[in-house]
Write a protein that holds these residues in place. Sequence first.
Motif, PDB file in Angstrom:
ATOM      1  N   TYR A 227     -22.584   3.045  29.638  1.00 18.37           N
ATOM      2  CA  TYR A 227     -21.695   3.274  30.850  1.00 18.37           C
ATOM      3  C   TYR A 227     -21.271   4.579  31.709  1.00 18.37           C
ATOM      4  CZ  TYR A 227     -21.563  -1.764  30.610  1.00 18.37           C
ATOM      5  OH  TYR A 227     -21.806  -3.130  30.656  1.00 18.37           O
TER       6      TYR A 227
ATOM      7  N   LEU B  17      -7.876 -10.191  36.404  1.00 20.63           N
ATOM      8  CA  LEU B  17      -8.690  -8.680  36.269  1.00 20.63           C
ATOM      9  C   LEU B  17      -9.979  -8.450  37.024  1.00 20.63           C
ATOM     10  CD1 LEU B  17      -8.231  -6.094  34.926  1.00 20.63           C
ATOM     11  CD2 LEU B  17      -9.334  -6.925  32.770  1.00 20.63           C
TER      12      LEU B  17
ATOM     13  N   ALA C 267     -24.127 -10.322  49.292  1.00 15.89           N
ATOM     14  CA  ALA C 267     -23.919  -9.745  48.133  1.00 15.89           C
ATOM     15  C   ALA C 267     -22.375  -9.655  47.773  1.00 15.89           C
ATOM     16  CB  ALA C 267     -24.731  -8.493  47.773  1.00 15.89           C
TER      17      ALA C 267
ATOM     18  N   GLY D  21     -26.982 -10.852  43.488  1.00 12.79           N
ATOM     19  CA  GLY D  21     -25.539 -10.827  42.566  1.00 12.79           C
ATOM     20  C   GLY D  21     -25.000 -12.067  42.075  1.00 12.79           C
TER      21      GLY D  21
ATOM     22  N   PRO E 249     -16.942  -3.115  34.719  1.00 12.34           N
ATOM     23  CA  PRO E 249     -17.187  -3.126  33.240  1.00 12.34           C
ATOM     24  C   PRO E 249     -16.158  -2.003  32.826  1.00 12.34           C
ATOM     25  CG  PRO E 249     -19.227  -3.302  34.217  1.00 12.34           C
ATOM     26  CD  PRO E 249     -18.414  -2.921  35.497  1.00 12.34           C
TER      27      PRO E 249
ATOM     28  N   GLY F  92     -20.963  -4.163  46.153  1.00 10.13           N
ATOM     29  CA  GLY F  92     -20.844  -4.309  44.784  1.00 10.13           C
ATOM     30  C   GLY F  92     -22.144  -3.582  43.914  1.00 10.13           C
TER      31      GLY F  92
ATOM     32  N   TYR G  57     -21.291  -3.875  54.897  1.00 12.63           N
ATOM     33  CA  TYR G  57     -19.700  -4.189  54.956  1.00 12.63           C
ATOM     34  C   TYR G  57     -19.212  -4.098  53.632  1.00 12.63           C
ATOM     35  CZ  TYR G  57     -21.704  -5.896  59.659  1.00 12.63           C
ATOM     36  OH  TYR G  57     -22.334  -5.928  60.731  1.00 12.63           O
TER      37      TYR G  57
ATOM     38  N   THR H 133     -24.192 -10.895  35.681  1.00 14.68           N
ATOM     39  CA  THR H 133     -23.699  -9.712  35.082  1.00 14.68           C
ATOM     40  C   THR H 133     -24.049  -8.469  35.946  1.00 14.68           C
ATOM     41  OG1 THR H 133     -25.819  -9.351  34.039  1.00 14.68           O
ATOM     42  CG2 THR H 133     -24.034 -10.523  32.582  1.00 14.68           C
TER      43      THR H 133
HETATM   44  C1  LIG Z   1     -13.338  -7.091  33.908  1.00 15.99           C
HETATM   45  C2  LIG Z   1     -14.836  -7.412  34.215  1.00 15.99           C
HETATM   46  C3  LIG Z   1     -15.480  -6.708  33.130  1.00 15.99           C
HETATM   47  C4  LIG Z   1     -16.930  -6.721  33.131  1.00 15.99           C
HETATM   48  N1  LIG Z   1     -17.707  -6.494  32.435  1.00 15.99           N
HETATM   49  C5  LIG Z   1     -19.272  -6.375  32.494  1.00 15.99           C
HETATM   50  C6  LIG Z   1     -20.040  -5.701  31.438  1.00 15.99           C
HETATM   51  O1  LIG Z   1     -19.404  -5.069  30.614  1.00 15.99           O
HETATM   52  N2  LIG Z   1     -21.402  -5.829  31.711  1.00 15.99           N
HETATM   53  C7  LIG Z   1     -22.014  -6.348  32.924  1.00 15.99           C
HETATM   54  O2  LIG Z   1     -23.043  -6.480  33.196  1.00 15.99           O
HETATM   55  N3  LIG Z   1     -21.149  -6.916  33.637  1.00 15.99           N
HETATM   56  C8  LIG Z   1     -19.748  -7.026  33.602  1.00 15.99           C
HETATM   57  N4  LIG Z   1     -18.966  -7.863  34.386  1.00 15.99           N
HETATM   58  C9  LIG Z   1     -19.551  -8.326  35.533  1.00 15.99           C
HETATM   59  C10 LIG Z   1     -20.063  -7.351  36.750  1.00 15.99           C
HETATM   60  O3  LIG Z   1     -19.264  -6.519  37.175  1.00 15.99           O
HETATM   61  C11 LIG Z   1     -20.323  -8.190  37.777  1.00 15.99           C
HETATM   62  O4  LIG Z   1     -21.661  -9.159  37.493  1.00 15.99           O
HETATM   63  C12 LIG Z   1     -20.995  -7.449  39.115  1.00 15.99           C
HETATM   64  O5  LIG Z   1     -19.798  -6.764  39.572  1.00 15.99           O
HETATM   65  C13 LIG Z   1     -21.560  -8.509  40.246  1.00 15.99           C
HETATM   66  O6  LIG Z   1     -21.974  -7.559  41.257  1.00 15.99           O
HETATM   67  P1  LIG Z   1     -22.074  -8.087  42.688  1.00 15.99           P
HETATM   68  O7  LIG Z   1     -22.562  -6.929  43.628  1.00 15.99           O
HETATM   69  O8  LIG Z   1     -22.465  -9.295  42.837  1.00 15.99           O
HETATM   70  O9  LIG Z   1     -20.552  -8.334  43.012  1.00 15.99           O
HETATM   71  P2  LIG Z   1     -19.358  -7.265  43.067  1.00 15.99           P
HETATM   72  O10 LIG Z   1     -19.278  -6.335  42.179  1.00 15.99           O
HETATM   73  O11 LIG Z   1     -18.001  -8.193  42.808  1.00 15.99           O
HETATM   74  O12 LIG Z   1     -19.010  -6.907  44.498  1.00 15.99           O
HETATM   75  C14 LIG Z   1     -18.798  -7.700  45.568  1.00 15.99           C
HETATM   76  C15 LIG Z   1     -18.295  -7.061  46.745  1.00 15.99           C
HETATM   77  O13 LIG Z   1     -18.371  -7.666  47.914  1.00 15.99           O
HETATM   78  C16 LIG Z   1     -17.076  -7.294  48.584  1.00 15.99           C
HETATM   79  N5  LIG Z   1     -16.935  -8.565  49.307  1.00 15.99           N
HETATM   80  C17 LIG Z   1     -16.803 -10.028  48.955  1.00 15.99           C
HETATM   81  N6  LIG Z   1     -16.582 -10.870  50.200  1.00 15.99           N
HETATM   82  C18 LIG Z   1     -16.719  -9.962  51.366  1.00 15.99           C
HETATM   83  C19 LIG Z   1     -16.802 -10.232  52.895  1.00 15.99           C
HETATM   84  N7  LIG Z   1     -16.477 -11.219  53.377  1.00 15.99           N
HETATM   85  N8  LIG Z   1     -16.863  -9.176  53.579  1.00 15.99           N
HETATM   86  C20 LIG Z   1     -17.096  -7.775  53.049  1.00 15.99           C
HETATM   87  N9  LIG Z   1     -17.117  -7.707  51.643  1.00 15.99           N
HETATM   88  C21 LIG Z   1     -16.837  -8.453  50.805  1.00 15.99           C
HETATM   89  C22 LIG Z   1     -15.890  -7.355  47.539  1.00 15.99           C
HETATM   90  O14 LIG Z   1     -14.894  -6.664  48.069  1.00 15.99           O
HETATM   91  C23 LIG Z   1     -16.867  -6.517  46.347  1.00 15.99           C
HETATM   92  O15 LIG Z   1     -16.687  -5.150  46.600  1.00 15.99           O
HETATM   93  C24 LIG Z   1     -17.657  -7.585  34.449  1.00 15.99           C
HETATM   94  C25 LIG Z   1     -16.688  -8.135  35.256  1.00 15.99           C
HETATM   95  C26 LIG Z   1     -15.140  -8.142  35.346  1.00 15.99           C
HETATM   96  C27 LIG Z   1     -14.360  -8.719  36.298  1.00 15.99           C
END
Ligand SMILES: Cc1cc2nc3c(=O)[nH]c(=O)nc-3n(C[C@H](O)[C@H](O)[C@H](O)COP(=O)(O)OP(=O)(O)OC[C@H]3O[C@@H](n4cnc5c(N)ncnc54)[C@H](O)[C@@H]3O)c2cc1C
Length: 681
Positions: free
Chosen positions: A385, A130, A110, A303, A47, A13, A37, A320
């Motif tokens: 964006y 969603l 992450a 994250g 977003p 992510g 991974y 976020t």
């Molecule tokens: C509908 C929506 C709208 C949003 N709008 C905004 C916005 O406008 N502005 C903003 O700042 N934030 C927004 N957010 C929040 C933002 O998207 C998240 O805070 C951000 O994506 C977090 O990033 P991350 O890398 O921690 O996790 P994620 O982006 O969720 O990525 C985690 C990844 O890890 C993978 N994963 C999980 N477990 C495993 C495993 N065991 N093995 C391998 N892979 C794994 C998942 O498949 C995923 O691809 C929004 C969220 C949503 C759902």
Amino acid sequence: MSVRQKIKIIGGGFAGVKCALTLRKKLKREEADIILYNSENYLVFQPLLAEVVGASISPEPVAVPLRQMLPGIYCRTEEISKINVEYNYVEYLDDRGRKGQMSYDHLVIACGSSVNLGQIPGMADHAFPLKTVGDAVALRYHVMQQMENAEIAEDIYRRRWHLSFVIVGGGFSGVEVAGEINDLVRSTRKFYRNIRKEEIKVTLIHSRDQLLPEVSSKLRDFTRKKMEHAGINVVLNRRVSHVTQVGVSFDDGVTIDGATIVCTVGNATAPVIQRLDAPKERGRLLTDPDMRVQGHQNVWAVGDCALINNSYDNTQSPPTGQFAERQGRQTALNIARVINGKETKPFYFRPLGQLCAIGGHNAVAEFLGFHISGFLAWFLWRSVYLFKLPSFSHQLKVGFDWAWEIFYSRDLAHPKANVTDRVGKSHFQPGDYVFREGDPSNNFYIIESGEVEVVKNADKKDEKVLAILGAGDFFGEMALLDHRSRTSAIRARTELEVTVMGKKIFEQISSVLTPFKDFLADAVKRRSGSMWQKLPVVYEILQNQPLSVFIQPVDGTLSTNDTFETAVRELCTKELEFCCVTDGSNKIKGILTQTDIFRAVELSVALNTRVSDFMTPSPIVVTETDLSTIVAATMRDHDLKWVPVVDNLDNLYVKGFIRRDKMITFVLDKFHEHHEETQVS
Ligand SMILES: Cc1cc2nc3c(=O)[nH]c(=O)nc-3n(C[C@H](O)[C@H](O)[C@H](O)COP(=O)(O)OP(=O)(O)OC[C@H]3O[C@@H](n4cnc5c(N)ncnc54)[C@H](O)[C@@H]3O)c2cc1C
């Protein structure tokens, strides 16, 4: 530093990707091998998911391919199932569903958060989440389908129900998706003859007194007023108590009906973190200021899955995308510092601001201390964006979609993503494998005709046939119920026709149909564990006996052309339990038992009805060369009192039959002999 460091990142992510990119910039290839991974082979640009729901953009640009984005990083599309922080390795299931392990020197967790719709009764069954591209596509299709349903509904209440959309949760994603659905249905209404403006109802429910708790109170007010002005019914200070197929209900019994319910609340801890024994608060991993998981020197968390203090203002970082990216970057810098023997730094980030689109070409923004709302904020939102999308090709695609929307209305067509029905039939030739040991479990099988053998260590020196299954039998249920890979192979003994049921259908039926569930539970009990483990002495006795010891001639044989009357006379006058039914050349075609006769009587068959019309066709048979142990296991598995023996599975010439009681008596006699011998000696 001399040894090449093994760095593993779980999650592709915002946080994981930024971490990988920064590490690659900071550490040369000979210094570090970086593996990322991710469950899918793309990053989900969350977003913009609401825009996919509202048909403002197509789904493809929000899924950004990791391999193209991450040169120099080894990307593995794999779900990590377990982290072992004691011995520094991660565990995953490979392409065949088998466990694999990889060790690490540094691990970055992450994995974001997952969705839990189970907190509100009925939500999981009736609401749309969603979180993924699939969620957004499914929701968009459902919304369009409701418009089509409303157009043809004759009942006015039913039409209004189809046109009522309920969104639960007034945070960023709830507000964005409510705005998008409202825009989509209102702007496309003109293409429908029977839908009136006042019949459309979009409701946004929030448990607090204002929407968007993350922004200033002035902007929250603006958001509510603008949304209400656009026709959205904003319900504040109410908590949904349960959800049904009809709509949502509150504690006081008030309900809001709607055919579409979207749930944007209920974040949950990713399963791999749930299983990890590390300090957590509300499911998020607790870290030291430099983002190491508390109590660990080489495990880092960033994250949405981590609770990280921002040393800029000493507050906890919000979940976020903006924070996730910064944490990913700064963790990479800290890992590089550790590898180069330097001090790490605490997480420090001055937030740039907040942006949220609220529908109708409006947004609210807090940017570097300024408060902006309306069209200007919306323009800013889109620009930010657009430039945040990680590749130029994706920026181009989204930019094109947005430009298109200015000149043309949103696309109403939405191709159904239905896949072909997963109940199908398959044919196998003798010797073909239906599946092999270690294969992932995807299907459940019912044998229509033919026989299979259940084999352990197939094609190896110590191959062992465990049992034989025939028409009407089923297999594949154990691995599906236990969610594991196949523990034995299934090989066709004869030409084989099977009905194949996909995993999802199997799970649906086995979870709701009680008789099927009980039936499976019985089979699992019977089949789990080798019967010979419990009966080693019996195994030893039978192992040394050729099957010929037990074969006895058949007492009665009928031909397929014989009549019901002849069959009754044969079975009744000779007091037989069964007769083999053969064709003219002694080839077995079926079996006739007393039960078949009674069934035929119940069906009032005529006296001259041919035996082939009411016999049991294709019975389970064993061959002269089968091992006594396999025959015994097969009879036990099917609760057979007797089984016909044929010369081989090509000819199927009847050679006799084996009685279960004869086998048991033989084993008992041998057992006594053995016992007496040991006592004498
Ligand atoms: C509908 C929506 C709208 C949003 N709008 C905004 C916005 O406008 N502005 C903003 O700042 N934030 C927004 N957010 C929040 C933002 O998207 C998240 O805070 C951000 O994506 C977090 O990033 P991350 O890398 O921690 O996790 P994620 O982006 O969720 O990525 C985690 C990844 O890890 C993978 N994963 C999980 N477990 C495993 C495993 N065991 N093995 C391998 N892979 C794994 C998942 O498949 C995923 O691809 C929004 C969220 C949503 C759902």
